[in-house]
Scaffold this motif. Structure first.
Motif, PDB file in Angstrom:
ATOM      1  N   LYS A   1      68.024  21.255  65.816  1.00 54.11           N
ATOM      2  CA  LYS A   1      68.344  21.781  64.073  1.00 54.11           C
ATOM      3  C   LYS A   1      67.577  23.271  64.412  1.00 54.11           C
ATOM      4  N   GLU A   2      66.347  23.020  64.796  1.00 50.99           N
ATOM      5  CA  GLU A   2      65.110  24.609  64.924  1.00 50.99           C
ATOM      6  C   GLU A   2      65.823  25.315  65.685  1.00 50.99           C
TER       7      GLU A   2
ATOM      8  N   ARG B   1      69.326  26.156  65.987  1.00 47.21           N
ATOM      9  CA  ARG B   1      70.257  26.400  65.256  1.00 47.21           C
ATOM     10  C   ARG B   1      69.491  27.815  63.716  1.00 47.21           C
ATOM     11  N   GLU B   2      68.538  26.987  63.101  1.00 45.65           N
ATOM     12  CA  GLU B   2      68.824  27.328  62.153  1.00 45.65           C
ATOM     13  C   GLU B   2      67.603  29.087  62.364  1.00 45.65           C
ATOM     14  N   GLY B   3      67.160  28.782  64.012  1.00 44.93           N
ATOM     15  CA  GLY B   3      66.168  29.891  63.855  1.00 44.93           C
ATOM     16  C   GLY B   3      66.864  31.104  63.716  1.00 44.93           C
TER      17      GLY B   3
ATOM     18  N   TRP C   1      70.174  31.584  63.239  1.00 46.12           N
ATOM     19  CA  TRP C   1      70.367  32.067  61.928  1.00 46.12           C
ATOM     20  C   TRP C   1      69.768  32.750  61.027  1.00 46.12           C
ATOM     21  N   ASP C   2      68.548  32.610  60.679  1.00 48.22           N
ATOM     22  CA  ASP C   2      67.643  33.510  60.159  1.00 48.22           C
ATOM     23  C   ASP C   2      67.496  34.890  61.009  1.00 48.22           C
ATOM     24  N   LEU C   3      68.241  35.386  62.361  1.00 45.68           N
ATOM     25  CA  LEU C   3      67.796  36.675  62.997  1.00 45.68           C
ATOM     26  C   LEU C   3      68.487  37.088  63.206  1.00 45.68           C
TER      27      LEU C   3
ATOM     28  N   LYS D   1      70.934  40.902  57.394  1.00 45.97           N
ATOM     29  CA  LYS D   1      72.346  40.533  56.181  1.00 45.97           C
ATOM     30  C   LYS D   1      73.449  41.310  56.362  1.00 45.97           C
TER      31      LYS D   1
END
Length: 106
Positions: free
Chosen positions: A92-93, A95-97, A99-101, A104
């Protein structure tokens, strides 16, 4: 480490076990995946994943009491181990990390 990576389907199976808690056995896991993901899976695919997850130490299983509705057969219940919980958290961490990269989009 070889043999400890977690595939998408295995992750879904483990999350379903956690959702079902003490009612996690083959049929309910299969129904939960179908209900939540809209994915109809075969019993064989599920049992292959359960076997592999147990071999990796991510889940454990135990048999319940025999019931007359099942002709005296026992259900095999599954639970996620501490090692499995840690592996899910890492996935989870990661994958979230990632996505955060992603820059935008404008």
């Amino acid at each position: 480490m070889k043999g400890t990576n977690l595939g998408e389907f295995q992750e879904i199976v483990m999350l379903s076990i956690l959702i079902l808690d003490e009612n996690a056995y083959g049929v309910t896991i299969q129904e939960e995946i179908d209900r939540r993901m809209g994915r109809s899976i075969s019993r064989g695919a599920l049992h292959t994943a359960l076997t592999r997850l147990e071999e990796k130490g991510f889940i454990s299983s135990d048999y319940g009491e025999p019931t007359s509705e099942r002709g005296g057969r026992r259900k095999r219940y599954y639970e996620v181990t501490n090692k499995g919980l840690a592996t899910l958290q890492e996935a989870k961490e990661l994958r979230e990390g990632m996505w955060d990269l992603i820059p935008k989009l404008t």
